[in-house]
Design an enzyme around this catalytic site. Structure first.
Site, short mmCIF file in Angstrom:
data_model
loop_
_atom_site.label_atom_id
_atom_site.label_comp_id
_atom_site.label_asym_id
_atom_site.label_seq_id
_atom_site.Cartn_x
_atom_site.Cartn_y
_atom_site.Cartn_z
N ALA A 65 0.77 -1.19 0.00
CA ALA A 65 -0.01 0.20 0.17
C ALA A 65 1.01 1.09 0.10
O ALA A 65 2.04 1.11 0.43
CB ALA A 65 -0.96 -0.14 1.34
N GLY A 109 0.56 -5.10 0.93
CA GLY A 109 -0.59 -4.95 0.07
C GLY A 109 -0.30 -5.51 -1.40
O GLY A 109 -1.10 -6.15 -1.91
N GLU A 112 -0.25 -9.27 -0.75
CA GLU A 112 -1.84 -9.33 -0.54
C GLU A 112 -2.75 -9.70 -1.67
O GLU A 112 -3.58 -10.27 -2.15
CB GLU A 112 -2.60 -8.43 0.43
CG GLU A 112 -1.95 -8.84 1.85
CD GLU A 112 -2.44 -7.60 2.89
OE1 GLU A 112 -2.23 -6.59 2.48
OE2 GLU A 112 -2.95 -7.99 3.93
N GLU A 132 4.73 -5.13 6.82
CA GLU A 132 4.04 -4.12 7.91
C GLU A 132 4.36 -4.06 9.39
O GLU A 132 4.44 -2.63 9.79
CB GLU A 132 2.42 -4.47 7.66
CG GLU A 132 1.79 -4.33 6.34
CD GLU A 132 1.61 -5.69 5.50
OE1 GLU A 132 2.89 -6.71 5.75
OE2 GLU A 132 0.95 -5.70 4.63
N1 CO8 Z 1 4.77 3.14 -0.60
C1 CO8 Z 1 4.80 4.43 -1.06
N2 CO8 Z 1 6.34 4.66 -1.86
C2 CO8 Z 1 7.12 3.41 -1.90
C3 CO8 Z 1 6.61 2.25 -1.14
C4 CO8 Z 1 5.33 2.08 -0.71
N3 CO8 Z 1 4.89 1.01 -0.09
N4 CO8 Z 1 7.58 1.38 -1.62
C5 CO8 Z 1 8.60 1.89 -2.23
N5 CO8 Z 1 8.21 3.12 -2.39
C6 CO8 Z 1 9.03 4.31 -3.11
C7 CO8 Z 1 10.44 4.77 -2.16
O1 CO8 Z 1 9.64 5.74 -1.21
C8 CO8 Z 1 10.82 5.33 -3.36
O2 CO8 Z 1 10.30 6.68 -3.60
P1 CO8 Z 1 11.45 7.94 -3.65
O3 CO8 Z 1 12.37 7.70 -4.84
O4 CO8 Z 1 10.48 9.14 -4.16
O5 CO8 Z 1 12.23 8.27 -2.48
C9 CO8 Z 1 10.95 4.50 -4.30
O6 CO8 Z 1 9.62 3.73 -4.27
C10 CO8 Z 1 11.89 3.41 -4.69
O7 CO8 Z 1 12.07 2.79 -3.37
P2 CO8 Z 1 13.21 2.57 -2.61
O8 CO8 Z 1 14.32 3.67 -2.72
O9 CO8 Z 1 13.12 2.53 -1.26
O10 CO8 Z 1 13.97 1.39 -3.35
P3 CO8 Z 1 14.84 0.24 -2.84
O11 CO8 Z 1 15.20 -0.68 -3.69
O12 CO8 Z 1 16.22 0.74 -1.76
O13 CO8 Z 1 14.12 -0.64 -1.77
C11 CO8 Z 1 12.04 -1.91 -0.90
C12 CO8 Z 1 13.02 -1.37 -1.92
C13 CO8 Z 1 12.65 -2.71 0.10
C14 CO8 Z 1 10.60 -2.49 -1.58
C15 CO8 Z 1 11.59 -0.55 -0.22
O14 CO8 Z 1 11.21 0.42 -1.19
C16 CO8 Z 1 10.51 -0.91 0.81
O15 CO8 Z 1 10.79 -1.50 1.72
N6 CO8 Z 1 9.47 -0.29 0.51
C17 CO8 Z 1 8.13 -0.42 1.43
C18 CO8 Z 1 7.70 -1.93 1.70
C19 CO8 Z 1 6.62 -2.03 2.71
O16 CO8 Z 1 6.89 -1.80 3.74
N7 CO8 Z 1 5.52 -2.57 2.24
C20 CO8 Z 1 4.46 -2.48 3.18
C21 CO8 Z 1 3.59 -1.24 3.09
S1 CO8 Z 1 2.36 -1.33 4.14
C22 CO8 Z 1 1.04 -2.20 3.53
O17 CO8 Z 1 1.04 -2.83 2.39
C23 CO8 Z 1 -0.01 -2.60 4.23
C24 CO8 Z 1 -1.15 -3.19 3.46
C25 CO8 Z 1 -2.66 -3.20 4.10
C26 CO8 Z 1 -3.41 -3.10 3.04
C27 CO8 Z 1 -3.52 -1.73 2.16
C28 CO8 Z 1 -4.77 -1.19 2.06
C29 CO8 Z 1 -4.48 0.22 1.36
#
Ligand code: CO8
Length: 258
Positions: A65, A109, A112, A132
């Site tokens: 998400a 998400g 999921e 999460e």
């Molecule tokens: N949301 C928003 N932006 C994101 C997300 C995200 N989930 N994941 C990555 N991005 C963005 C980063 O902020 C970054 O943007 P910017 O360049 O503007 O800073 C860009 O994507 C590239 O990401 P990274 O620089 O972090 O890339 P890396 O290769 O270093 O890392 C990862 C990749 C490991 C995937 C890392 O981006 C990461 O950990 N992302 C978050 C993963 C996460 O925690 N996901 C769970 C989110 S919570 C969720 O899904 C709850 C679900 C519940 C239901 C949803 C209902 C709506």
């Protein structure tokens, strides 16, 4: 219909939806989820489409998400809007067969969403996780329930409590994905499998899907009973007559979808 966060195309009888927010690793913002629902509705209503493939980019199916979008939500925001809303579940409710073709990250998400498809084909680059817990929340689109049904309690608990990602090989070993293919062949293979499904009798495919899904919602005895009734009902279709006649006559069946 024009979309900003997804790409929608057809490949013969297959509807192909590509999540397309590359700068955010296909994070599932509200607009993307809304557009995905609209595209699914379109394919559901199109009788020329027999199966649907959902994919992302080489780097990410979806990294979850959109954290930046939801970071400031209050309890009342999420409670009153019923976040996650029903539109998140639309893929799970699709009547046509759906395949998630996953390369790169399928996190939170994203994992999921993939699990809402009928099955997951993974590229050898795929990584699955429910991280999460590491950002102060828990899965909210079915992750604690569907992942546990796929991989069992022990691995689901470890993944949900630690946020550990698993790679494609581990995902295949534990039954989260049906198969792993080389990344370069993922879309081609997913479309090939979807085309095979779309070439079969659509009502019989829908019945088979309903019967498998019953396994997740009911007891073994009730599920077997439901299966038997659906099996019996295939004998009321023209396509059962055609399929069995074609076998006996050593020819290909010509499905009427009736
Ligand atoms: N949301 C928003 N932006 C994101 C997300 C995200 N989930 N994941 C990555 N991005 C963005 C980063 O902020 C970054 O943007 P910017 O360049 O503007 O800073 C860009 O994507 C590239 O990401 P990274 O620089 O972090 O890339 P890396 O290769 O270093 O890392 C990862 C990749 C490991 C995937 C890392 O981006 C990461 O950990 N992302 C978050 C993963 C996460 O925690 N996901 C769970 C989110 S919570 C969720 O899904 C709850 C679900 C519940 C239901 C949803 C209902 C709506």
């Amino acid at each position: 219909m024009s979309y900003e966060t997804i790409l929608v195309e057809t490949r013969g009888p297959v509807g192909l939806i590509t999540l397309n927010r590359p700068k955010a690793l296909n994070a599932l913002c509200d607009q993307l989820v809304t557009e995905l629902g609209q595209a699914l509705d379109g394919f559901e209503a199109d009788s020329a489409i027999g199966a649907i493939v959902i994919t992302g980019s080489e780097r990410a199916f979806a990294a979850g998400a959109d954290i930046k979008e939801m970071a400031g939500f209050t309890y009342m925001d999420v409670y009153t809007s019923n976040f996650i809303t029903a539109k998140w579940e639309q893929l799970a409710k699709c009547r046509k067969p759906t395949i998630a073709a996953v390369a790169g990250f399928a996190l939170g998400g994203g994992c999921e969403l993939a699990m809402m498809a009928d099955f997951i084909l993974a590229a050898d680059t795929a990584k699955f996780g429910q991280p999460e817990i590491t950002i102060g929340t828990i899965p909210g689109a079915g992750g604690t329930q569907r992942l546990t049904r796929f991989v069992g309690k022990s691995k689901a608990m470890e993944m949900v409590l630690t946020g550990r990602m698993i790679d494609a090989a581990e995902a295949e070993r534990c039954g989260l994905v049906s198969r792993v293919v080389p990344a370069a062949e993922l879309i081609e293979e997913a479309v090939k499998v979807a085309t095979k499904i779309a070439s079969l009798s659509q009502p019989i495919v829908a019945m088979a899907k309903e019967a498998v899904n019953a396994a997740y919602e009911t007891t073994l005895a009730e599920g077997v009973h439901f299966e038997r009734r659906v099996f019996h009902s295939t004998f009321a279709t023209e396509d059962q007559k055609e399929g069995m006649a074609a076998f006996a006559e050593k020819r290909q069946p010509v499905w009427k979808n009736r």
